[in-house]
Design a protein around this motif. Structure first.
Motif, PDB file in Angstrom:
ATOM      1  N   ARG A  36     -14.027   0.870   6.870  1.00 33.42           N
ATOM      2  CA  ARG A  36     -14.212  -0.584   6.906  1.00 33.42           C
ATOM      3  C   ARG A  36     -13.387  -1.291   5.839  1.00 33.42           C
ATOM      4  NH1 ARG A  36     -17.757  -4.450   4.575  1.00 33.42           N
ATOM      5  NH2 ARG A  36     -18.065  -6.236   5.961  1.00 33.42           N
ATOM      6  N   ASN A  37     -13.140  -0.599   4.723  1.00 33.92           N
ATOM      7  CA  ASN A  37     -12.341  -1.185   3.654  1.00 33.92           C
ATOM      8  C   ASN A  37     -10.863  -0.865   3.796  1.00 33.92           C
ATOM      9  OD1 ASN A  37     -14.570  -2.322   2.339  1.00 33.92           O
ATOM     10  ND2 ASN A  37     -14.997  -0.413   1.268  1.00 33.92           N
ATOM     11  N   GLY A  38     -10.481  -0.309   4.942  1.00 33.03           N
ATOM     12  CA  GLY A  38      -9.087   0.072   5.118  1.00 33.03           C
ATOM     13  C   GLY A  38      -8.697   1.290   4.312  1.00 33.03           C
ATOM     14  N   SER A  39      -9.676   2.032   3.805  1.00 31.07           N
ATOM     15  CA  SER A  39      -9.411   3.123   2.873  1.00 31.07           C
ATOM     16  C   SER A  39      -8.881   4.367   3.569  1.00 31.07           C
ATOM     17  CB  SER A  39     -10.688   3.480   2.101  1.00 31.07           C
ATOM     18  OG  SER A  39     -11.144   2.374   1.346  1.00 31.07           O
ATOM     19  N   PHE A  40      -8.017   5.071   2.856  1.00 30.92           N
ATOM     20  CA  PHE A  40      -7.474   6.349   3.306  1.00 30.92           C
ATOM     21  C   PHE A  40      -7.221   7.200   2.074  1.00 30.92           C
ATOM     22  CE2 PHE A  40      -3.912   3.579   2.401  1.00 30.92           C
ATOM     23  CZ  PHE A  40      -3.033   4.393   1.704  1.00 30.92           C
ATOM     24  N   ASP A  41      -7.098   8.519   2.261  1.00 26.59           N
ATOM     25  CA  ASP A  41      -6.732   9.380   1.139  1.00 26.59           C
ATOM     26  C   ASP A  41      -6.005  10.608   1.645  1.00 26.59           C
ATOM     27  OD1 ASP A  41      -8.801  11.673   1.450  1.00 26.59           O
ATOM     28  OD2 ASP A  41     -10.063   9.880   1.403  1.00 26.59           O
ATOM     29  N   CYS A  42      -5.057  11.057   0.871  1.00 27.71           N
ATOM     30  CA  CYS A  42      -4.233  12.220   1.190  1.00 27.71           C
ATOM     31  C   CYS A  42      -3.995  13.017  -0.090  1.00 27.71           C
ATOM     32  CB  CYS A  42      -2.870  11.799   1.734  1.00 27.71           C
ATOM     33  SG  CYS A  42      -2.897  10.732   3.195  1.00 27.71           S
ATOM     34  N   THR A  43      -3.731  14.299   0.067  1.00 28.61           N
ATOM     35  CA  THR A  43      -3.297  15.080  -1.083  1.00 28.61           C
ATOM     36  C   THR A  43      -1.782  15.131  -1.177  1.00 28.61           C
ATOM     37  OG1 THR A  43      -3.442  17.132   0.195  1.00 28.61           O
ATOM     38  CG2 THR A  43      -5.369  16.514  -1.124  1.00 28.61           C
ATOM     39  N   ARG A  44      -1.107  14.867  -0.066  1.00 29.43           N
ATOM     40  CA  ARG A  44       0.356  14.812  -0.100  1.00 29.43           C
ATOM     41  C   ARG A  44       0.841  13.645   0.753  1.00 29.43           C
ATOM     42  NH1 ARG A  44       0.059  20.359   0.650  1.00 29.43           N
ATOM     43  NH2 ARG A  44       1.001  20.288   2.724  1.00 29.43           N
ATOM     44  N   LEU A  45       1.847  12.976   0.242  1.00 35.98           N
ATOM     45  CA  LEU A  45       2.479  11.866   0.939  1.00 35.98           C
ATOM     46  C   LEU A  45       3.840  12.313   1.449  1.00 35.98           C
ATOM     47  CD1 LEU A  45       1.612   9.009  -1.599  1.00 35.98           C
ATOM     48  CD2 LEU A  45       0.427   9.560   0.534  1.00 35.98           C
ATOM     49  N   PRO A  46       4.436  11.614   2.423  1.00 36.90           N
ATOM     50  CA  PRO A  46       4.061  10.274   2.890  1.00 36.90           C
ATOM     51  C   PRO A  46       2.855  10.296   3.819  1.00 36.90           C
ATOM     52  CG  PRO A  46       5.934  11.087   4.128  1.00 36.90           C
ATOM     53  CD  PRO A  46       5.695  12.089   3.034  1.00 36.90           C
ATOM     54  N   VAL A  47       2.351   9.081   4.051  1.00 37.42           N
ATOM     55  CA  VAL A  47       1.272   8.881   5.003  1.00 37.42           C
ATOM     56  C   VAL A  47       1.741   7.867   6.039  1.00 37.42           C
ATOM     57  CG1 VAL A  47       0.226   7.150   3.466  1.00 37.42           C
ATOM     58  CG2 VAL A  47      -1.127   8.154   5.323  1.00 37.42           C
ATOM     59  N   ALA A  48       1.527   8.203   7.313  1.00 38.63           N
ATOM     60  CA  ALA A  48       1.936   7.326   8.415  1.00 38.63           C
ATOM     61  C   ALA A  48       0.695   6.701   9.038  1.00 38.63           C
ATOM     62  CB  ALA A  48       2.708   8.120   9.468  1.00 38.63           C
ATOM     63  N   PHE A  49       0.830   5.451   9.463  1.00 41.16           N
ATOM     64  CA  PHE A  49      -0.278   4.713  10.073  1.00 41.16           C
ATOM     65  C   PHE A  49       0.062   4.413  11.525  1.00 41.16           C
ATOM     66  CE2 PHE A  49      -0.336   3.871   5.553  1.00 41.16           C
ATOM     67  CZ  PHE A  49      -1.663   4.110   5.229  1.00 41.16           C
ATOM     68  N   GLN A  50      -0.903   4.690  12.405  1.00 40.53           N
ATOM     69  CA  GLN A  50      -0.670   4.526  13.838  1.00 40.53           C
ATOM     70  C   GLN A  50      -1.868   3.920  14.533  1.00 40.53           C
ATOM     71  OE1 GLN A  50       2.166   8.507  14.403  1.00 40.53           O
ATOM     72  NE2 GLN A  50       0.608   8.013  15.918  1.00 40.53           N
ATOM     73  N   LEU A  51      -1.590   3.247  15.633  1.00 39.21           N
ATOM     74  CA  LEU A  51      -2.615   2.822  16.586  1.00 39.21           C
ATOM     75  C   LEU A  51      -2.360   3.658  17.842  1.00 39.21           C
ATOM     76  CD1 LEU A  51      -2.575  -1.069  16.209  1.00 39.21           C
ATOM     77  CD2 LEU A  51      -4.166   0.560  15.187  1.00 39.21           C
ATOM     78  N   GLY A  52      -3.109   4.731  17.975  1.00 41.02           N
ATOM     79  CA  GLY A  52      -2.800   5.660  19.055  1.00 41.02           C
ATOM     80  C   GLY A  52      -1.406   6.218  18.838  1.00 41.02           C
ATOM     81  N   ALA A  53      -0.521   6.007  19.820  1.00 39.90           N
ATOM     82  CA  ALA A  53       0.847   6.508  19.711  1.00 39.90           C
ATOM     83  C   ALA A  53       1.803   5.490  19.102  1.00 39.90           C
ATOM     84  CB  ALA A  53       1.351   6.910  21.102  1.00 39.90           C
ATOM     85  N   LEU A  54       1.308   4.295  18.791  1.00 39.79           N
ATOM     86  CA  LEU A  54       2.166   3.256  18.233  1.00 39.79           C
ATOM     87  C   LEU A  54       2.175   3.373  16.707  1.00 39.79           C
ATOM     88  CD1 LEU A  54       3.876   0.684  18.486  1.00 39.79           C
ATOM     89  CD2 LEU A  54       1.734  -0.635  18.494  1.00 39.79           C
ATOM     90  N   LYS A  55       3.299   3.754  16.144  1.00 38.85           N
ATOM     91  CA  LYS A  55       3.423   3.952  14.706  1.00 38.85           C
ATOM     92  C   LYS A  55       3.761   2.628  14.025  1.00 38.85           C
ATOM     93  CE  LYS A  55       5.896   6.684  11.224  1.00 38.85           C
ATOM     94  NZ  LYS A  55       6.944   7.724  11.009  1.00 38.85           N
ATOM     95  N   LEU A  56       2.852   2.200  13.144  1.00 35.76           N
ATOM     96  CA  LEU A  56       3.075   0.956  12.405  1.00 35.76           C
ATOM     97  C   LEU A  56       4.109   1.156  11.310  1.00 35.76           C
ATOM     98  CD1 LEU A  56      -0.631  -0.201  12.032  1.00 35.76           C
ATOM     99  CD2 LEU A  56       1.061  -1.024  13.688  1.00 35.76           C
ATOM    100  N   GLY A  57       4.073   2.304  10.661  1.00 35.72           N
ATOM    101  CA  GLY A  57       5.002   2.591   9.579  1.00 35.72           C
ATOM    102  C   GLY A  57       4.438   3.680   8.695  1.00 35.72           C
ATOM    103  N   GLU A  58       5.189   4.079   7.686  1.00 37.95           N
ATOM    104  CA  GLU A  58       4.718   5.072   6.739  1.00 37.95           C
ATOM    105  C   GLU A  58       5.186   4.713   5.350  1.00 37.95           C
ATOM    106  OE1 GLU A  58       6.452   8.747   8.211  1.00 37.95           O
ATOM    107  OE2 GLU A  58       7.820   8.777   6.486  1.00 37.95           O
ATOM    108  N   ILE A  59       4.539   5.323   4.373  1.00 38.09           N
ATOM    109  CA  ILE A  59       4.850   5.004   2.983  1.00 38.09           C
ATOM    110  C   ILE A  59       4.773   6.283   2.171  1.00 38.09           C
ATOM    111  CG2 ILE A  59       2.457   4.360   2.446  1.00 38.09           C
ATOM    112  CD1 ILE A  59       3.653   2.131   0.648  1.00 38.09           C
ATOM    113  N   GLY A  60       5.744   6.462   1.279  1.00 41.15           N
ATOM    114  CA  GLY A  60       5.810   7.686   0.491  1.00 41.15           C
ATOM    115  C   GLY A  60       5.222   7.554  -0.897  1.00 41.15           C
ATOM    116  N   VAL A  61       5.098   6.323  -1.379  1.00 40.00           N
ATOM    117  CA  VAL A  61       4.523   6.068  -2.699  1.00 40.00           C
ATOM    118  C   VAL A  61       3.552   4.902  -2.582  1.00 40.00           C
ATOM    119  CG1 VAL A  61       4.988   5.401  -5.086  1.00 40.00           C
ATOM    120  CG2 VAL A  61       6.614   6.878  -3.874  1.00 40.00           C
ATOM    121  N   ILE A  62       2.312   5.115  -2.993  1.00 41.42           N
ATOM    122  CA  ILE A  62       1.325   4.037  -2.945  1.00 41.42           C
ATOM    123  C   ILE A  62       1.600   3.062  -4.091  1.00 41.42           C
ATOM    124  CG2 ILE A  62      -1.130   3.464  -2.945  1.00 41.42           C
ATOM    125  CD1 ILE A  62      -0.228   5.189  -0.602  1.00 41.42           C
TER     126      ILE A  62
END
Length: 394
Positions: free
Chosen positions: A58-84
């Motif tokens: 609900r807060n838009g939160s995510f967490d990873c141990t390794r980046l980059p992280v990619a964001f998608q809506l189903g198969a539609l990729k919004l983008g990715e980021i390598g450094v928060i």
């Protein structure tokens, strides 16, 4: 338009374990967390470099141990980021790879418009929730393209909101994050402020206006009395320390609540036209010493300021007693306002007001100690109304 944004931090944990005589140890990888916003975007798929696949909460939160992280809506990729980013926020600008100030980038504008249009309750101010059915419509793997935003909307039978409105929302959200990041208030208060907006009652909105005036009063009374007595050769350190080191942060806290929830002075119903100042929304961008000292837009606060400054110039004891009075009044008002905030389930307002109240407890004891050093019975010298041994002490 209300200004809601999100806030998070980057946490690093090192875990060492040993069993029996073994010297083996296990080290976890750094956990990087953040929040996808404009506003908080819930139920977006994210794919981490470490192989983790999950959805934002609900807060838009995510967490990873390794980046980059990619964001998608189903198969539609919004983008990715390598450094928060250091503020923990991931805006459309960050996904597109442009400066936060580049609000008018074509792809940034299209992504903000698209995400806000997909919000399940059509109110991005309280967060953006993407329904599972919407994501399931995007079945062909593709990268987000501003030129195709109309077709994305058609796929889910979504009506795009006005681009100017969505861009304005993004700009205000970005500005709010910057304001919170620059504030000198505690991290836990920032985190509380950077959460989805609550549906505040009019009473709670009015408490924000009231506390804005009251926290200014504390700062300005203490500054006035400190300067007055210094001009007469008397240094009352409590007044200077509390106003400079604490009350300025309290003012910032209420200013941020105003930025988050209030778009116009007409949102308040308790401002008094008979008061000495017609404050405008630009006051939320002023530092404490830039505000019109001694002028308030709630007449009760104006009268209190005039009375307390007149009382406090009489002597050191009188000045310290004024400090006791201000802090007790502040605690009493906050106790009442916290009840209203709890009833509205406004957890961010509750956290902010509890921070203000805890500060008032500390200030009360500082003035109490000053009076005791003069051989007096602390704040209790003023009578039962201002004698509060039950207040917590650090």
């Amino acid at each position: 338009m209300n200004k809601i944004v999100s806030y998070t931090s980057i946490a690093l944990t090192l875990l060492l374990t040993a069993c029996g005589s073994s010297s083996d140890s296990t080290q976890t990888e750094p956990l990087t967390s953040g929040q996808l916003i404009d506003n908080y975007v819930e139920n977006v798929d994210y794919h981490c470099q470490d192989g983790k696949i999950s959805v934002t909460d609900r807060n838009g939160s995510f967490d990873c141990t390794r980046l980059p992280v990619a964001f998608q809506l189903g198969a539609l990729k919004l983008g990715e980021i390598g450094v928060i980013p250091t503020d923990g926020q991931v805006f459309p600008q960050d996904l597109v790879g442009v400066p936060r100030s580049d609000i008018n980038n074509t792809t940034v504008k299209a992504m903000a418009q698209f995400l806000q249009s997909l919000d399940a309750d059509a109110n991005p101010d309280n967060g953006i929730r993407i329904e599972e059915e919407v994501k399931n419509r995007y079945t062909v793997q593709t990268d987000f393209n501003a030129d195709d935003v109309d077709s994305y909307a058609v796929e889910t039978n979504t009506t795009l909101i006005d681009e100017n409105s969505s861009t304005e929302h993004l700009e205000l959200s970005t500005e709010f994050v910057e304001a919170v990041d620059a504030a000198t208030i505690p991290t836990y208060v920032k985190e509380a402020l950077l959460t989805p907006a609550n549906d505040l009652t009019q009473e709670v909105k009015d408490t924000i206006a009231f506390m804005g005036n009251e926290e200014r009063l504390a700062y300005e009374v203490y500054q006035y009395l400190y300067n007055y007595h210094m001009d007469n050769g008397l240094n009352i350190n409590q007044l200077k320390n509390i106003s400079t080191n604490s009350e300025t942060k309290h003012i910032q806290t209420v200013q941020l609540l105003v930025k988050k929830y209030i778009t116009s002075l007409s949102d308040f119903t308790n401002l008094d036209a008979a008061a000495n100042v017609n404050a405008d929304m630009s006051y939320t961008d002023l530092t404490a010493d830039e505000m019109p000292a001694g002028s308030y837009n709630i007449q009760h606060i104006q009268d209190l300021y005039d009375s307390l400054t007149a009382q406090g110039v009489e002597s050191k004891q009188a000045a310290l007693e004024v400090g006791c009075i201000v802090e007790v009044v502040d605690v009493n008002d906050l106790e009442h306002e916290l009840v209203l905030a709890h009833e509205s389930n406004a957890s961010d307002v509750v956290t902010a007001f509890e921070y203000l109240r805890d500060g008032s407890y500390n200030h009360y004891w500082a003035f109490d100690k000053g009076l005791r050093r003069m051989g007096l019975d602390g704040c209790c010298v003023l009578g039962a109304e201002y004698c509060h041994p039950e207040y917590p002490q650090n």
